[in-house]
Design an enzyme around this catalytic site. Sequence first.
Site, PDB file in Angstrom:
ATOM      1  N   PRO A  84       0.836  -1.367  -0.120  1.00  0.00           N
ATOM      2  CG  PRO A  84       0.071  -1.055   2.163  1.00  0.00           C
ATOM      3  CD  PRO A  84       0.669  -1.800   1.410  1.00  0.00           C
ATOM      4  CE1 TYR A  85       5.759   5.494   1.377  1.00  0.00           C
ATOM      5  CE2 TYR A  85       7.173   3.995   0.311  1.00  0.00           C
ATOM      6  CZ  TYR A  85       6.891   5.405   0.950  1.00  0.00           C
ATOM      7  OH  TYR A  85       7.900   6.357   0.434  1.00  0.00           O
TER       8      TYR A  85
END
Length: 343
Positions: A151-152
């Site tokens: 997700p980063y």
Amino acid sequence: MHPLNSPSARPRLAFVTGGSGFVGGRLIGQLLDHGWTVRALARSAPSEARVRALGAAPVKGDLNDEQALREAMAGCEVVFHVAAHFKLWGKKALFDRANIDGTRNVVNAAAATASVRRVVAVSAAAVVMGDPEPMVDVDETLPLQRRAFAPYSSSKGEAERVLLGANQVRPDFETIALRPPFIWGDGMPTLDEMVETVHAGRWQWVDGGRQAMSSCHVDNLCEALILAADHGRGGEAYFVADAENTTLKGFISALLATRGVSVSDKAVPFGLAWTMAGLMGAAWRLLRLEGQPPITRQMLRLIGKPFTIATGKATTDLGFVPRTTMSMGLAAMRRASQPATSP
């Protein structure tokens, strides 16, 4: 002589997001050294005190308030967007809100502010990382990637699309992204976490730590950001890194040694680590456990396979030369870790 260092040059006004953080704080110092006047976004009283102590004028607000951002940017020539949500675990919505929506708000505010001619943002080298595989001497021709387990980096990739998609929404408005790999230097917050992991006896090298890696000292990144303000091409992304590549084990061991910490040779194969990370992630989500798993697939994708980058485009367009060497940066970290002595 660089035009910013000319005695007759008129002070220039910059706006910095994330100024109370590791990268943003160093950027404020370098901007001031180059003759800029700096305003910095501050979300809290401690952040205000921090940026004020660094020599910048704090402006209360956050990335969710576009109107406050516009007011803070009034009169500024360049916006340096450094703020980001960086974690190795967490809900996708949190990354998207801070990294994608925050970038959109910064860009929209800057585009609506007549004085702002350029937004230079810190993206991430990881935006080109897809499924785990070796990536050596990669350049800016690779496409952006998006993976559910990351997700980063996925949110940073989408934030970059938002940023560069706004290039020339006004004829005199440009946007530029810099993509550093592992950012390091004295004061780096991730080193505290590494030391804690070693002391807890949880450290293991993935695949023995033999994988090649690129890094970017915080001062090299800040210099590249300032160069991009004048020399970057609008709508472009640039990889920036240190001159030397290293290996994961060699580099992390050297960082830990600046704190007097040594690490054993205990290792785990990548495949086993990837499976364990998947199981742990599923357990954390199912049971809604606090904190983060000891190992995550986002972390493994960042460090588990060889990853080095080519910086020729930054050299050609920006005149970027990484002046802080590995030995210089490590020496500074050793000095910073020494206890203060009485006069």
